[in-house]
Design a protein around this motif. Sequence first.
Motif, PDB file in Angstrom:
ATOM      1  N   SER A  80      39.576  33.272   1.105  1.00  0.00           N
ATOM      2  CA  SER A  80      39.139  34.663   1.015  1.00  0.00           C
ATOM      3  C   SER A  80      37.962  34.765   0.048  1.00  0.00           C
ATOM      4  N   LYS A  81      36.816  35.191   0.581  1.00  0.00           N
ATOM      5  CA  LYS A  81      35.617  35.344  -0.255  1.00  0.00           C
ATOM      6  C   LYS A  81      35.813  36.465  -1.274  1.00  0.00           C
ATOM      7  N   VAL A  82      36.536  37.499  -0.882  1.00  0.00           N
ATOM      8  CA  VAL A  82      36.799  38.638  -1.786  1.00  0.00           C
ATOM      9  C   VAL A  82      37.638  38.170  -2.971  1.00  0.00           C
ATOM     10  N   ASN A  83      38.709  37.437  -2.681  1.00  0.00           N
ATOM     11  CA  ASN A  83      39.559  36.913  -3.760  1.00  0.00           C
ATOM     12  C   ASN A  83      38.793  35.926  -4.633  1.00  0.00           C
ATOM     13  N   TYR A  84      37.935  35.133  -4.000  1.00  0.00           N
ATOM     14  CA  TYR A  84      37.182  34.126  -4.755  1.00  0.00           C
ATOM     15  C   TYR A  84      36.248  34.808  -5.768  1.00  0.00           C
TER      16      TYR A  84
END
Length: 202
Positions: A166-170
Amino acid sequence: MVEPLFCNIKRKSTLYRCVSDFFGVCSYFILEQDKMIIIDPGKLEVNTIEWLNRFNNLRKVVYITHEHFDHHYHANKVLSLPQTFLYIPTVSFSQALLDIRKNLSYYYNQIVQTYSKSITDISYLKVLKTPGHSIESYCFLYEDIVFGGDTIINTDYLVLKLPGSSKVNYKQTIKFLNQTIPPDTIVMPGHGNYFFYSNWNL
Ligand SMILES: [Zn+2]
């Protein structure tokens, strides 16, 4: 081949590393006077297992930075050594180690399942939950060293397209790490050579 990287005079400890020929996973071993901390037992050579056998009299605790199978390929083998325990941060983490789709081994026509038999929830390392590369990603702090797994890693190796990525979580994880990790911390990544946290260019 297991190679010594750093000595810590204060802790009287030595950090060793071996690099697997399977996806180039870096396994780390912190040898203290009374115990050994093992991070990411990937696919290990026979002589690495033989080297570990020299420390059968020491308590050993195995840490795994995330669920992907290349980082715990030989964990069961290591966990079968005497006095060896697996650090488990959460129940969902131990489930992901067993799940061949979540740990991706299924997609490589392999079955890698790490069993949480001898476990401990008492940690010698500071545990940081760092989702993004995968759901169950963690980084571990030891003095002024951080074990970054596939999270704190050079861009050449960074992968955010896998199932569970997940790019958002990253992005949130990066923010958290920047607030938590001092710039002069040495990063021991899951793939590639070590570097200072301040030199991490994303
Ligand atoms: Zn990974």
